[in-house]
Design a protein around this motif. Sequence first.
Motif, PDB file in Angstrom:
ATOM      1  N   TYR A  36       0.840  -1.202   0.000  1.00 23.09           N
ATOM      2  CA  TYR A  36       0.000   0.000   0.000  1.00 23.09           C
ATOM      3  C   TYR A  36       0.873   1.248   0.000  1.00 23.09           C
ATOM      4  O   TYR A  36       1.809   1.373   0.771  1.00 23.09           O
ATOM      5  CB  TYR A  36      -0.905  -0.003   1.230  1.00 23.09           C
ATOM      6  CG  TYR A  36      -1.628   1.307   1.471  1.00 23.09           C
ATOM      7  CD1 TYR A  36      -2.428   1.878   0.485  1.00 23.09           C
ATOM      8  CD2 TYR A  36      -1.508   1.974   2.689  1.00 23.09           C
ATOM      9  CE1 TYR A  36      -3.090   3.069   0.710  1.00 23.09           C
ATOM     10  CE2 TYR A  36      -2.179   3.168   2.921  1.00 23.09           C
ATOM     11  CZ  TYR A  36      -2.958   3.715   1.926  1.00 23.09           C
ATOM     12  OH  TYR A  36      -3.602   4.905   2.143  1.00 23.09           O
ATOM     13  N   ARG A  42      -1.815   3.639  -4.234  1.00 30.82           N
ATOM     14  CA  ARG A  42      -1.600   2.352  -4.900  1.00 30.82           C
ATOM     15  C   ARG A  42      -1.921   1.211  -3.929  1.00 30.82           C
ATOM     16  O   ARG A  42      -1.634   1.307  -2.736  1.00 30.82           O
ATOM     17  CB  ARG A  42      -0.148   2.224  -5.356  1.00 30.82           C
ATOM     18  CG  ARG A  42       0.329   3.307  -6.308  1.00 30.82           C
ATOM     19  CD  ARG A  42      -0.227   3.117  -7.721  1.00 30.82           C
ATOM     20  NE  ARG A  42       0.554   3.846  -8.710  1.00 30.82           N
ATOM     21  CZ  ARG A  42       0.270   5.047  -9.174  1.00 30.82           C
ATOM     22  NH1 ARG A  42      -0.791   5.688  -8.700  1.00 30.82           N
ATOM     23  NH2 ARG A  42       1.012   5.621 -10.098  1.00 30.82           N
ATOM     24  N   ASN A  43      -2.501   0.130  -4.460  1.00 28.75           N
ATOM     25  CA  ASN A  43      -2.836  -1.054  -3.655  1.00 28.75           C
ATOM     26  C   ASN A  43      -3.635  -0.659  -2.410  1.00 28.75           C
ATOM     27  O   ASN A  43      -3.381  -1.140  -1.303  1.00 28.75           O
ATOM     28  CB  ASN A  43      -1.559  -1.797  -3.257  1.00 28.75           C
ATOM     29  CG  ASN A  43      -0.737  -2.212  -4.461  1.00 28.75           C
ATOM     30  OD1 ASN A  43      -1.250  -2.833  -5.389  1.00 28.75           O
ATOM     31  ND2 ASN A  43       0.532  -1.853  -4.467  1.00 28.75           N
ATOM     32  N   ASP A  44      -4.610   0.215  -2.622  1.00 29.27           N
ATOM     33  CA  ASP A  44      -5.423   0.776  -1.537  1.00 29.27           C
ATOM     34  C   ASP A  44      -6.567  -0.174  -1.217  1.00 29.27           C
ATOM     35  O   ASP A  44      -7.724   0.056  -1.609  1.00 29.27           O
ATOM     36  CB  ASP A  44      -5.941   2.155  -1.958  1.00 29.27           C
ATOM     37  CG  ASP A  44      -6.641   2.894  -0.824  1.00 29.27           C
ATOM     38  OD1 ASP A  44      -6.569   2.426   0.329  1.00 29.27           O
ATOM     39  OD2 ASP A  44      -7.265   3.936  -1.106  1.00 29.27           O
ATOM     40  N   LYS A 122      -5.018  -0.791 -12.297  1.00 26.36           N
ATOM     41  CA  LYS A 122      -5.571  -1.516 -11.145  1.00 26.36           C
ATOM     42  C   LYS A 122      -6.625  -0.679 -10.426  1.00 26.36           C
ATOM     43  O   LYS A 122      -6.967  -0.952  -9.269  1.00 26.36           O
ATOM     44  CB  LYS A 122      -4.460  -1.911 -10.177  1.00 26.36           C
ATOM     45  CG  LYS A 122      -3.538  -2.996 -10.709  1.00 26.36           C
ATOM     46  CD  LYS A 122      -2.564  -3.450  -9.632  1.00 26.36           C
ATOM     47  CE  LYS A 122      -1.734  -4.625 -10.115  1.00 26.36           C
ATOM     48  NZ  LYS A 122      -0.828  -5.133  -9.053  1.00 26.36           N
ATOM     49  N   MET A 123      -7.103   0.342 -11.120  1.00 22.69           N
ATOM     50  CA  MET A 123      -8.138   1.218 -10.565  1.00 22.69           C
ATOM     51  C   MET A 123      -9.326   1.276 -11.514  1.00 22.69           C
ATOM     52  O   MET A 123      -9.190   1.024 -12.722  1.00 22.69           O
ATOM     53  CB  MET A 123      -7.589   2.629 -10.347  1.00 22.69           C
ATOM     54  CG  MET A 123      -6.438   2.710  -9.358  1.00 22.69           C
ATOM     55  SD  MET A 123      -5.738   4.376  -9.303  1.00 22.69           S
ATOM     56  CE  MET A 123      -4.410   4.149  -8.114  1.00 22.69           C
ATOM     57  N   SER A 159     -11.375   5.009  -3.349  1.00 18.99           N
ATOM     58  CA  SER A 159     -10.000   5.305  -2.977  1.00 18.99           C
ATOM     59  C   SER A 159      -9.750   6.812  -2.881  1.00 18.99           C
ATOM     60  O   SER A 159      -9.358   7.313  -1.830  1.00 18.99           O
ATOM     61  CB  SER A 159      -9.032   4.679  -3.980  1.00 18.99           C
ATOM     62  OG  SER A 159      -7.697   4.910  -3.611  1.00 18.99           O
ATOM     63  N   THR A 176     -10.272   1.390  -6.094  1.00 17.41           N
ATOM     64  CA  THR A 176      -9.405   0.227  -6.258  1.00 17.41           C
ATOM     65  C   THR A 176     -10.192  -0.827  -7.026  1.00 17.41           C
ATOM     66  O   THR A 176     -11.341  -1.120  -6.689  1.00 17.41           O
ATOM     67  CB  THR A 176      -8.984  -0.333  -4.893  1.00 17.41           C
ATOM     68  OG1 THR A 176      -8.299   0.694  -4.165  1.00 17.41           O
ATOM     69  CG2 THR A 176      -8.086  -1.541  -5.050  1.00 17.41           C
TER      70      THR A 176
END
Length: 204
Positions: A36, A42-44, A122-123, A159, A176
Amino acid sequence: HDRYNYRVELGKHSLKTSEQGSIARRAATIITHDDYNSMLSRNDIALIKLSSPVTFSDAITAACVPDRGVVLPHGSPCYVTGWGRLSTSGPPADILQQALLPVVGHDACSQPDWWSVLATDKMVCAGGDAVTAGCNGDSGGPLNCQNPDGSWDVHGVVSFGSGQGCNVLQKPTVFTQVSSYIDWITTVRNIFLLRLPCQHNQWT
């Protein structure tokens, strides 16, 4: 402070009313993604293991997750829900709010005058019409999208949005993308024995 000093409300609609059928559970474990990045969101994503099992009812049922790697097409009709602010700098909601947010495809959302490089693959972006959006306090909430068979999947987790306000043109709410984290969810579930009891054929 105790990072697990959180309470999860289930079957809740009004924050100010005691509602029949709603229950609360303590968060026994919170698992955040190892990579994260709070600066870039990112990677939330995180998972919560509840302190005790929950019995499903008319007001409480499981949310489904999409298949690994599914990417929603541009314009897909999805819904954001939450108790966030009703407008930029406005009061938080007492009653759970729901809003239709069409998906903005990655090619559009990553344009320089939209979210540019802040929007990764990735969102999921949704909205951006300067009329309807998620707002402060909606973070962590779901982006629900209906499948052709009538079932619903949680395709996104709120996010971030624009620092200029909640309804800014070409600054859609960014989520996310859950389908990018199915392997991570499965791994965490197996490690912590989290049960995700959802099958599409349970839905009508």
